[in-house]
Design a protein around this motif. Structure first.
Motif, mmCIF file in Angstrom:
data_model
loop_
_atom_site.group_PDB
_atom_site.id
_atom_site.type_symbol
_atom_site.label_atom_id
_atom_site.label_comp_id
_atom_site.label_asym_id
_atom_site.label_seq_id
_atom_site.Cartn_x
_atom_site.Cartn_y
_atom_site.Cartn_z
ATOM 1 N N UNK A 82 0.785 -1.228 0.000
ATOM 2 C CA UNK A 82 0.000 0.000 0.000
ATOM 3 C C UNK A 82 0.812 1.271 0.000
ATOM 4 N N UNK A 83 2.125 1.149 -0.135
ATOM 5 C CA UNK A 83 2.912 2.381 -0.203
ATOM 6 C C UNK A 83 2.587 3.095 -1.508
ATOM 7 N N UNK A 84 2.339 4.391 -1.453
ATOM 8 C CA UNK A 84 2.001 5.098 -2.689
ATOM 9 C C UNK A 84 3.186 5.079 -3.657
ATOM 10 N N UNK A 85 2.879 4.822 -4.925
ATOM 11 C CA UNK A 85 3.954 4.679 -5.916
ATOM 12 C C UNK A 85 4.491 5.988 -6.417
ATOM 13 N N UNK A 86 3.907 7.104 -5.984
ATOM 14 C CA UNK A 86 4.329 8.358 -6.599
ATOM 15 C C UNK A 86 5.041 9.302 -5.633
ATOM 16 N N UNK A 87 5.565 8.805 -4.524
ATOM 17 C CA UNK A 87 6.346 9.721 -3.695
ATOM 18 C C UNK A 87 7.745 9.848 -4.281
ATOM 19 N N UNK A 88 8.297 11.047 -4.213
ATOM 20 C CA UNK A 88 9.548 11.319 -4.902
ATOM 21 C C UNK A 88 10.640 11.814 -3.972
ATOM 22 N N UNK A 89 10.261 12.508 -2.904
ATOM 23 C CA UNK A 89 11.297 13.181 -2.119
ATOM 24 C C UNK A 89 11.331 12.665 -0.687
ATOM 25 N N UNK A 90 12.426 13.010 -0.016
ATOM 26 C CA UNK A 90 12.633 12.586 1.359
ATOM 27 C C UNK A 90 11.495 13.080 2.254
ATOM 28 N N UNK A 91 11.098 14.334 2.042
ATOM 29 C CA UNK A 91 10.044 14.888 2.889
ATOM 30 C C UNK A 91 8.742 14.114 2.745
#
Lengths: 306, 555
Positions: B539-548
């Motif tokens: 279920x981790x979202x596939x579109x996170x890009x940054x550390x924050x």
């Protein structure tokens, strides 16, 4: 780009030594001969070699320059040289100290002679730069006892010509993007505009030269030991043969000139010594010797392939 | 064994030390990474190892450097070359002959070695770098990566025990950089050559090195295993770019999530963070959706063929909207640079059209477009020519026919905006790297264009400078201006852009929101996204890009 490319032709495969001797022969003879006929033949004899080396396109860009300069020589010569018996045009006024300006037939002919000399020399030199690898040329020149460092500097400069051209193109783009119009403006504006391109170009080149020097030291340049050469200047028997023919051609040419042929008098009336049978045979022999570099080169490659 | 004792060095014209009391031992076969802001002494240290300091660079030298028992002040650079091979930043400026094979032989010829020995060593060196196929190629026809490999082979042919590489990848695209670095790693692994590597991009190299040294103002301020050094908190303040996975783990450690080691690669990150990701419950995130303004640049079916015959663009259509931050990405010679040069009219369409604020660029000169489109090139040295910073900045407004008063007020405000007031009377080219970058940027932005195009501005830039530049762009954009950034740098784009167009073979292959373009890709995804992709099943979202964004998810 007008630079050496290995095209793998028979001419490229020939050792640089005979090629250098051949080019030197043409250049020396074109300085010795005055006769437009002899000079024209010297130019013509370079053409088959250019064809055999498949460097027409590059050669043409050299020749364009030669033709331009040649035309300039003819025009200037006919305008300022008032010797000569056959006056074609005469100005209706006099110039103090020069007399009445006139265009004479002889002045034009002498301009043509000098242009032919230029053509032969430039054509021969183009064969040198287009068919001898610069590093090979450097090695030969060092063998001929030219100082290594000067030769190296020349060779490095050729290496950086394309780099410099790319730099210049980029800097022009940079300054155009800052509103520079290269074409327009008065003289002062133009000089200013050029500065915006030339200063970064020069300054970058200076930085570059320090870096190149640094990189060379880091690779043991100036170790104090005598340099060795990775590539042997191999001379196969046919290279030696080509060298001998080039030297023989030079010798024969000098002989022809000493015997009084190939000379020419432009002023006051144009004319040279009559071509007797001996002169014609000697001239044919000279051309044959010069042209023979091609079959010899072909033979060498054939033997190497077998 | 390299032994450095109390090494201090002042360049001839300088009153501050380039190296300030360095004590260092480097064991045989170690892979040592040097990093830190520019001017902090990394390059100077490399130059000390092979005797360029003090033999080539004059100045005041104190202390001693000893490499394999040779004191560098007692042996010439040429002698030291057989102990320490050196590779420099600019591939163009370290090759002196016109052919690969001869280039590799150059150093051996300088040593006067017999021909058979040279032939054998050239062969070995070409094979070791896997570039035997380039042997007879003219140097001018090689790519940057190939040139750098030739430079390494040339150094290696002298059989050095130490190889010092001073930012060898900073002029290269990521793929070539990767190739060069893996070649270096192989030399270290298989031949046991000691490697001293100066590099800014930690995510590429941290996992390869045995040891990481951080420089600051001529001193070594951190020294240890990369994992340990990167776990420290104060590295960003030192101007060191910490790889995103390491930054994520460190922040989590800091907030008490209790990881033991700091991961350096995506693989390590996946293993170290598996537990956390599986526990995380994705909250519904609200992504701001930006409403598109009207297009300021309209590119329609754009084709471009160079006179030499290569077709660089094949039917590109693209609208760039006002206030947008667009990143143009793609591998080398995919057409990025050609496309960018159409926006300010440096190049004209062969077919198709480009309109800026409705005006056809084919009918305008670059200078006429300069009021609307600013263009910043990679190397500030290409920009700078004037006697003073002030004059440098007034060049563009004068060219564009601004009145003298207008020019003066624009220059003043640009000086203030870029913090250059103190330098106004200085010679721009003698400023430091970061200051020059600022002057170059100011010299373009002084006419206040609404569109700014930047051609790989961050290539080879140290971390601190890069973040400052990007923060500036963010600010400039927030005032309603448009930014078009050409970049290879996935992490930077992921952080700052909002739209990405990916070019390949002269065509736009993907164009869209950065989240859709940069996620689920292989090479064109940032580290954090590649990390998160593994946990999509949980279920981790596939579109996170940054550390924050990752932190927000995991907390």
């Amino acid at each position: 780009m007008i630079a050496y490319r290995n095209k793998n032709t028979a001419i490229h495969k020939l050792s640089p030594v005979p090629k250098l001797a051949w080019v030197a022969g043409i250049v020396v003879l074109s300085l010795l001969f005055d006769s437009p006929l002899y000079l024209a033949l010297l130019f013509l004899v370079t053409l088959p070699i250019v064809a055999a080396a498949q460097v027409w396109r590059e050669w043409a860009s050299y020749l364009k320059l030669a033709l331009f300069l040649g035309a300039l020589v003819i025009v200037i010569n006919s305008l300022i040289n008032y010797h000569g018996a056959h006056v074609l045009v005469e100005a209706p006024f006099t110039v103090p100290g020069l007399g009445r300006p006139q265009v004479t037939l002889e002045a034009i002919i002498s301009g043509i002679g000098n242009s032919l000399r230029l053509l032969a020399t430039i054509s021969a030199f183009s064969i040198l730069t287009l068919t001898i690898h610069p590093d090979d040329l450097m090695q030969v020149l060092v063998k001929l006892k030219l100082p290594y460092k000067s030769v190296l500097v020349t060779s490095i400069s050729t290496r950086f010509v394309p780099v410099l051209a790319a730099d210049a193109a980029r800097i022009v783009e940079v300054q155009q993007s800052r509103g520079l119009e290269l074409g327009g403006g008065g003289l002062r504006q133009r000089i200013r505009n050029r500065t915006a391109v030339i200063i970064p170009l020069l300054a970058n080149s200076l930085d570059r030269s320090v870096q190149v020097a640094e990189a060379m030291e880091a690779r043991a340049f100036g170790s104090g030991r005598p340099r060795s050469n990775f590539k042997a200047l191999e001379m196969l028997p046919l290279d030696v043969a080509a060298l001998c023919m080039a030297l023989a051609a030079l010798g024969l040419g000098v002989l022809i000139r000493v015997l009084g042929q190939g000379a020419f008098r432009y002023f006051p009336a144009a004319g040279g010594p009559a071509l007797d049978a001996t002169a014609v045979y000697m001239l044919l022999g000279l051309l044959l010797l010069l042209a023979s570099v091609w079959p010899v080169a072909l033979l060498k490659r054939k033997l190497q392939l077998d | 064994m390299i032994r450095i004792r109390d090494l201090t060095f002042f360049y001839a014209d300088s009153t501050t030390p380039a190296l300030d009391g360095i004590d260092l031992d480097i064991g045989d076969g170690e892979f040592v990474l040097l990093t830190g802001p520019s001017g902090s002494g990394k390059s100077s240290l490399c130059r000390c190892l092979n005797g360029l300091i003090p033999h080539f660079y004059g100045g005041r030298l104190g202390g001693a450097v000893e490499v394999q028992g040779w004191r560098t002040d007692q042996h010439s650079t040429a002698e030291m070359a057989t102990k320490v091979g050196m590779v420099f930043q600019d591939p163009e400026n370290q090759l002196v002959t016109t052919e690969v094979e001869r280039e590799v032989a150059f150093g051996l010829e300088n040593l006067g070695l017999p021909r058979q020995v040279i032939a054998r060593r050239v062969e070995e060196a070409l094979d070791t770098l896997s570039i035997a196929h380039l042997r007879e190629r003219p140097v001018s026809e090689l790519s940057g990566g190939e040139k750098q490999k030739v430079a390494i082979a040339s150094a290696l042919a002298l059989h050095p025990e130490v190889l010092a590489l001073d930012e060898p990848t900073s002029e290269l695209d990521p793929k070539s950089a990767e190739e060069v670095l893996s070649a270096v790693q192989r030399l270290n692994d298989e031949l046991g050559i000691t490697v001293i590597l100066v590099e800014h991009r930690m995510e590429r190299v941290a996992h390869l090195a045995d040891r990481l040294l951080v420089f600051r103002q001529g001193r070594v301020v951190c020294d240890g295993k990369p994992r340990e050094v990167l776990a420290k908190d104060d590295l960003s303040a030192l101007g060191v770019g910490v790889p995103p996975v390491a930054r994520l783990a460190r922040s989590l450690n800091h907030s008490g999530s209790g990881l033991l080691t700091v991961p350096l690669t995506v693989k390590e990150g996946r293993m170290a963070l598996a537990g956390l990701f599986k526990k995380a419950s994705p909250s519904q995130r609200n992504r701001e959706v930006r409403t598109a303004d009207k297009p300021v640049v309209e590119i329609r079916n754009l084709w471009h063929a160079y006179p030499a015959g290569t077709t660089a663009l094949r039917g590109v259509s693209l609208d760039i909207h006002g206030g947008e931050f667009l990143a143009i990405m793609g591998r080398n010679s995919s057409g990025k640079t050609t496309l960018a040069r159409h926006i300010n009219g440096l190049l004209k369409p062969t077919r198709g059209s480009v309109k800026v604020n409705g005006a056809d660029t084919a009918k305008l000169t670059t200078a006429q477009l300069a009021r609307q489109v600013g263009f910043v090139f990679q190397n500030p040295n290409d920009h700078l020519f004037a006697e003073t910073v002030e004059e440098e900045l007034s060049f563009a407004p004068r060219n564009l026919g601004f009145s003298e008063g207008e020019t003066r007020s624009r220059v003043e405000s640009a000086l203030k905006q870029f913090g250059l007031e103190a330098y106004r009377r200085q010679y721009p080219r003698s400023l430091s790297g970061g200051e020059k970058q600022r002057v170059a940027l100011a010299s373009v932005l002084v006419v206040q264009p609404q569109i700014l195009v930047l051609d790989e501005p961050t290539r080879g830039m140290e971390h601190g400078l890069k973040s400052r530049l990007m923060e500036f762009l963010r600010d400039y954009r927030s005032k309603g201006n448009t930014v078009v950034l050409i970049s290879h740098d996935v992490e930077t784009v992921a952080e700052y852009a909002d739209r990405v167009a990916l070019l390949s073979e002269g065509r736009v292959v993907v164009d869209g929101d950065k989240r859709s373009v940069l996620s689920h890709a292989l090479l064109f995804s940032p580290q954090i996204n590649r990390l998160a992709q593994a946990f999509a099943a949980y279920g981790a979202p596939g579109d996170i890009l940054t550390v924050d964004e990752a932190l927000e998810l995991l907390r």
